[in-house]
Design a protein around this motif. Structure first.
Motif, PDB file in Angstrom:
ATOM      1  N   UNK A  52      -1.931 -17.490   3.507  1.00 25.99           N
ATOM      2  CA  UNK A  52      -3.251 -17.517   2.863  1.00 25.99           C
ATOM      3  C   UNK A  52      -4.110 -16.305   3.209  1.00 25.99           C
ATOM      4  N   UNK A  53      -3.818 -15.681   4.342  1.00 27.44           N
ATOM      5  CA  UNK A  53      -4.623 -14.542   4.794  1.00 27.44           C
ATOM      6  C   UNK A  53      -3.689 -13.509   5.417  1.00 27.44           C
ATOM      7  N   UNK A  54      -3.639 -12.327   4.840  1.00 27.58           N
ATOM      8  CA  UNK A  54      -2.714 -11.291   5.308  1.00 27.58           C
ATOM      9  C   UNK A  54      -3.502 -10.112   5.876  1.00 27.58           C
ATOM     10  N   UNK A  55      -3.070  -9.641   7.037  1.00 31.25           N
ATOM     11  CA  UNK A  55      -3.732  -8.499   7.660  1.00 31.25           C
ATOM     12  C   UNK A  55      -2.782  -7.309   7.703  1.00 31.25           C
ATOM     13  N   UNK A  56      -3.192  -6.246   8.381  1.00 36.49           N
ATOM     14  CA  UNK A  56      -2.413  -5.013   8.426  1.00 36.49           C
ATOM     15  C   UNK A  56      -1.047  -5.232   9.082  1.00 36.49           C
ATOM     16  N   UNK A  57      -0.978  -6.157  10.059  1.00 31.16           N
ATOM     17  CA  UNK A  57       0.282  -6.384  10.755  1.00 31.16           C
ATOM     18  C   UNK A  57       1.307  -7.065   9.845  1.00 31.16           C
ATOM     19  N   UNK A  58       0.851  -8.001   9.015  1.00 31.76           N
ATOM     20  CA  UNK A  58       1.756  -8.656   8.066  1.00 31.76           C
ATOM     21  C   UNK A  58       2.276  -7.649   7.040  1.00 31.76           C
ATOM     22  N   UNK A  59       1.379  -6.828   6.480  1.00 31.28           N
ATOM     23  CA  UNK A  59       1.795  -5.806   5.515  1.00 31.28           C
ATOM     24  C   UNK A  59       2.764  -4.820   6.160  1.00 31.28           C
ATOM     25  N   UNK A  60       2.435  -4.366   7.359  1.00 34.12           N
ATOM     26  CA  UNK A  60       3.276  -3.370   8.035  1.00 34.12           C
ATOM     27  C   UNK A  60       4.660  -3.919   8.315  1.00 34.12           C
ATOM     28  N   UNK A  61       4.734  -5.172   8.752  1.00 36.74           N
ATOM     29  CA  UNK A  61       6.023  -5.791   9.050  1.00 36.74           C
ATOM     30  C   UNK A  61       6.896  -5.863   7.804  1.00 36.74           C
ATOM     31  N   UNK A  62       6.313  -6.238   6.669  1.00 35.29           N
ATOM     32  CA  UNK A  62       7.093  -6.334   5.438  1.00 35.29           C
ATOM     33  C   UNK A  62       7.474  -4.947   4.913  1.00 35.29           C
ATOM     34  N   UNK A  63       6.553  -3.990   4.973  1.00 36.58           N
ATOM     35  CA  UNK A  63       6.861  -2.625   4.533  1.00 36.58           C
ATOM     36  C   UNK A  63       8.012  -2.057   5.356  1.00 36.58           C
ATOM     37  N   UNK A  64       7.990  -2.288   6.661  1.00 39.39           N
ATOM     38  CA  UNK A  64       9.070  -1.829   7.537  1.00 39.39           C
ATOM     39  C   UNK A  64      10.397  -2.481   7.163  1.00 39.39           C
ATOM     40  N   UNK A  65      10.367  -3.799   6.932  1.00 37.28           N
ATOM     41  CA  UNK A  65      11.591  -4.509   6.561  1.00 37.28           C
ATOM     42  C   UNK A  65      12.173  -4.018   5.254  1.00 37.28           C
ATOM     43  N   UNK A  66      11.323  -3.795   4.278  1.00 37.60           N
ATOM     44  CA  UNK A  66      11.790  -3.296   2.974  1.00 37.60           C
ATOM     45  C   UNK A  66      12.408  -1.905   3.118  1.00 37.60           C
ATOM     46  N   UNK A  67      11.727  -1.041   3.862  1.00 39.48           N
ATOM     47  CA  UNK A  67      12.229   0.325   4.043  1.00 39.48           C
ATOM     48  C   UNK A  67      13.558   0.337   4.780  1.00 39.48           C
ATOM     49  N   UNK A  68      13.717  -0.530   5.764  1.00 39.91           N
ATOM     50  CA  UNK A  68      14.945  -0.557   6.563  1.00 39.91           C
ATOM     51  C   UNK A  68      16.141  -1.146   5.825  1.00 39.91           C
ATOM     52  N   UNK A  69      15.885  -1.806   4.700  1.00 36.38           N
ATOM     53  CA  UNK A  69      16.978  -2.425   3.949  1.00 36.38           C
ATOM     54  C   UNK A  69      17.121  -1.821   2.560  1.00 36.38           C
ATOM     55  N   UNK A  70      16.822  -0.526   2.459  1.00 37.60           N
ATOM     56  CA  UNK A  70      17.107   0.212   1.233  1.00 37.60           C
ATOM     57  C   UNK A  70      16.169  -0.068   0.077  1.00 37.60           C
ATOM     58  N   UNK A  71      15.030  -0.697   0.338  1.00 37.20           N
ATOM     59  CA  UNK A  71      14.077  -0.994  -0.732  1.00 37.20           C
ATOM     60  C   UNK A  71      12.796  -0.175  -0.528  1.00 37.20           C
ATOM     61  N   UNK A  72      12.994   1.132  -0.392  1.00 38.08           N
ATOM     62  CA  UNK A  72      11.873   2.014  -0.102  1.00 38.08           C
ATOM     63  C   UNK A  72      10.847   2.037  -1.225  1.00 38.08           C
ATOM     64  N   UNK A  73      11.324   1.987  -2.476  1.00 36.19           N
ATOM     65  CA  UNK A  73      10.390   2.001  -3.608  1.00 36.19           C
ATOM     66  C   UNK A  73       9.488   0.771  -3.575  1.00 36.19           C
ATOM     67  N   UNK A  74      10.082  -0.390  -3.242  1.00 39.96           N
ATOM     68  CA  UNK A  74       9.286  -1.618  -3.133  1.00 39.96           C
ATOM     69  C   UNK A  74       8.316  -1.534  -1.967  1.00 39.96           C
ATOM     70  N   UNK A  75       8.743  -0.879  -0.884  1.00 39.74           N
ATOM     71  CA  UNK A  75       7.864  -0.705   0.273  1.00 39.74           C
ATOM     72  C   UNK A  75       6.629   0.102  -0.106  1.00 39.74           C
ATOM     73  N   UNK A  76       6.817   1.148  -0.905  1.00 38.71           N
ATOM     74  CA  UNK A  76       5.680   1.977  -1.318  1.00 38.71           C
ATOM     75  C   UNK A  76       4.780   1.205  -2.289  1.00 38.71           C
ATOM     76  N   UNK A  77       5.398   0.364  -3.133  1.00 35.42           N
ATOM     77  CA  UNK A  77       4.607  -0.504  -4.017  1.00 35.42           C
ATOM     78  C   UNK A  77       3.767  -1.486  -3.197  1.00 35.42           C
ATOM     79  N   UNK A  78       4.349  -1.981  -2.108  1.00 30.36           N
ATOM     80  CA  UNK A  78       3.628  -2.905  -1.237  1.00 30.36           C
ATOM     81  C   UNK A  78       2.413  -2.219  -0.602  1.00 30.36           C
ATOM     82  N   UNK A  79       2.544  -0.928  -0.340  1.00 29.53           N
ATOM     83  CA  UNK A  79       1.410  -0.173   0.199  1.00 29.53           C
ATOM     84  C   UNK A  79       0.282  -0.107  -0.829  1.00 29.53           C
ATOM     85  N   UNK A  80       0.647   0.045  -2.105  1.00 32.91           N
ATOM     86  CA  UNK A  80      -0.375   0.046  -3.159  1.00 32.91           C
ATOM     87  C   UNK A  80      -1.081  -1.306  -3.228  1.00 32.91           C
TER      88      UNK A  80
END
Length: 538
Positions: free
Chosen positions: A308-336
């Motif tokens: 229900x409430x997402x902070x910088x740590x939740x976003x960072x954790x998911x962006x890191x996971x996406x990038x580490x598993x070959x989904x870099x484009x999705x990671x950059x979309x998550x940053x947007x």
């Protein structure tokens, strides 16, 4: 006549004050009582004022602001009234106000008692104000209050929370009334400072444990990297009949993430759901991190969307996971998406984004993100950011640009930065720059075994076998050894670790036999494929 009237008012005021014993009072009632006491002239009596202030400051239906205004208007105050206000501000986590009020108290000639010190030490602990806490300790000794339980336990908590474990242990060992909270504070302090052996010894000696003490020990193991021990203790906690709380759950999930213990992580997630634990920022981020590191990126995304409430740590954790598993484009979309939701990135977020850009060759995007650090977010790049930038340019074949970043960066390049440049030299076969980079690493005593192996591979790729022999000979003379690799596998909820060259596993003979069978089976399949291929040619 006047004496009779005074007695009448006093008797009436006592009846009014007795109304404060009722539990259903509101501030409206309190103001009526206060008005009566004002009219009767007894409001400024220390007993009457103390009762009113106590209700307003401490009661769940009170009003601390009203209590404080009445407190300031009193011509005479007692130690009880001072302590009431100190307690109220301490309970509201207004620690700076507590210490400021105490200075005013001492300045007006009042001396603290044992209750005063308990509120003051609580405030110092919340603020991590060790210097003021030491000053209070000295005052407690001079006034003879140090030996009292409230004071001694407060001092132990203060020193343990500020990582002064020598002082905490000295007071702890001399204390005769150590409750479970004090034991837990000392255990947590030793665990935070990396002294987990001491923490575990104290934990085992505890006469009585509670959920918080179990949680502190599990978290301590997880924070220092003793992940297997953390999970073992998590299981022991349940066997002992304790239901894991929020802290124990998060600590165990951290261990699962680092060990790749997916089955146990899923069980913990199910446990949290069954017990209706709130998916807050900390628990949600721990679940995202666990699923991402175990390869279940889709589940990590689902947990993220359920939060229900997402902070910088939740976003960072998911962006890191996406990038580490070959989904870099999705990671950059998550940053947007992160920017649209108004969440500002931190230093780690930007490292993950630069790493994502590096993996897919988005040089322009990576450079834009790097420039935005200072221009938009006011974050000064550190060595890790420059390392990512060097890796980004190096992977794209822009070795001169990468070299210029290393040369012009305002910080001293470390093994991360120079290692990224050396790896780029290996990929693109730049022997000269590779030799220069290894020399830079050697000057900084950072030329570990992996560096020499990488240089050897660069020579081999360029067919410079004399260089390969020279590197290997140098490694032998310097007795440089490559750190052996290791792998982890989870079987039936138990994590097993295998280190390269280590044959000590209890099932090693069975494992080797199975590997031989697999090898033979694969070779037979290869022969069948070759025969089929020959038949087709015929």
């Amino acid at each position: 006549m006047l004496a009779s009237a005074g007695y009448k008012y006093l008797k009436s005021s006592r009846r009014v004050l007795s109304l404060l014993e009722y539990q259903c009072l509101t501030m409206s009632h309190i103001k009526q009582i206060q008005s009566h006491l004002t009219v009767s002239g007894t409001l400024f009596d220390s007993f009457a004022a103390g009762r009113i202030i106590s209700f307003c400051a401490v009661s769940a239906h009170g009003d601390l602001s009203h209590a404080y205004l009445l407190f300031l208007s009193l011509p005479r105050r007692t130690t009880f009234i001072w302590n009431t206000m100190l307690r109220a501000f301490a309970d509201k986590n207004k620690s700076a106000t507590v210490l400021s009020l105490y200075k005013h108290m001492v300045g007006t000639g009042f001396l603290p008692n044992n209750y005063t010190f308990s509120f003051l030490l609580q405030a110092c602990t919340q603020l991590s104000d060790l210097s003021f806490g030491i000053l209070l300790h000295g005052q407690a000794v001079r006034l003879g209050w140090e030996a009292y339980d409230f004071v001694q336990n407060g001092l132990i908590h203060l020193y343990a929370s500020c990582n002064c474990m020598d002082s905490a242990r000295r007071l702890f060992d001399g204390s005769l009334n150590r409750d479970v909270i004090t034991w837990t504070a000392v255990i947590n302090g030793f665990a935070k400072t990396g002294q987990v052996e001491v923490a575990r010894q104290l934990f085992d000696e505890m006469p009585e444990k509670n959920v918080v003490s179990w949680s502190a020990m599990i978290t301590g193991y997880a924070q220092i990297g003793f992940f297997k021990e953390a999970l073992e203790l998590f299981n022991d906690m349940q066997v002992a009949g304790f239901r894991p709380n929020h802290g124990a759950i998060v600590g165990a999930l951290t261990a699962c993430a680092s060990l790749g213990a997916l089955d146990q992580g899923r069980w913990i997630h199910a446990y949290a759901d069954r017990n209706h634990m709130e998916l807050d920022r900390i628990l949600g981020t721990a679940l995202i991190d666990m699923y991402a590191k175990c390869g279940c990126v889709e589940t990590a995304c689902r947990v993220f969307d359920e939060m229900p409430d997402r902070d910088v740590f939740a976003f960072t954790s998911l962006i890191s996971g996406l990038a580490n598993h070959g989904q870099s484009a999705t990671a950059i979309e998550m940053f947007s998406r992160m920017q649209k939701e108004g969440v500002r990135p931190n230093e780690v977020t930007l490292i993950c984004l630069l790493s994502a850009c590096s993996r897919v060759g988005l040089v322009e995007e990576g450079l834009r993100i790097f420039e935005s650090m200072t221009n938009i977010y006011g974050i000064q790049p550190v060595v890790q950011h420059y390392g990512c930038l060097v890796d980004l340019l190096g992977r794209a074949g822009l070795l001169e640009d990468a070299k210029r970043v290393v040369r012009e960066m305002p910080l001293e390049p470390d093994s991360y930065v120079l290692g990224a440049l050396l790896n780029a030299c290996r990929v693109h076969g730049d022997v000269e720059l590779g030799e220069e980079t290894v020399d830079c690493l050697a000057e900084r005593s950072l030329d570990h075994g992996g560096v020499h192996v990488l240089l050897s591979n660069i020579y081999a790729s360029a067919n410079q076998w004399e260089g390969v022999a020279k590197v290997r000979k140098g490694m032998g003379e310097k007795k440089v050894k490559k750190v052996p690799g290791c792998s982890l596998i989870e079987v039936d909820g138990v994590v097993f670790e295998f280190v390269a060259g280590d044959m000590s596993h209890v099932f090693m003979d069975d494992i080797l036999l199975l590997l031989l069978d697999i090898d033979k089976h694969l070779k037979s399949l290869q022969l069948e494929d070759d025969d089929n291929y020959d038949m087709k040619l015929e």
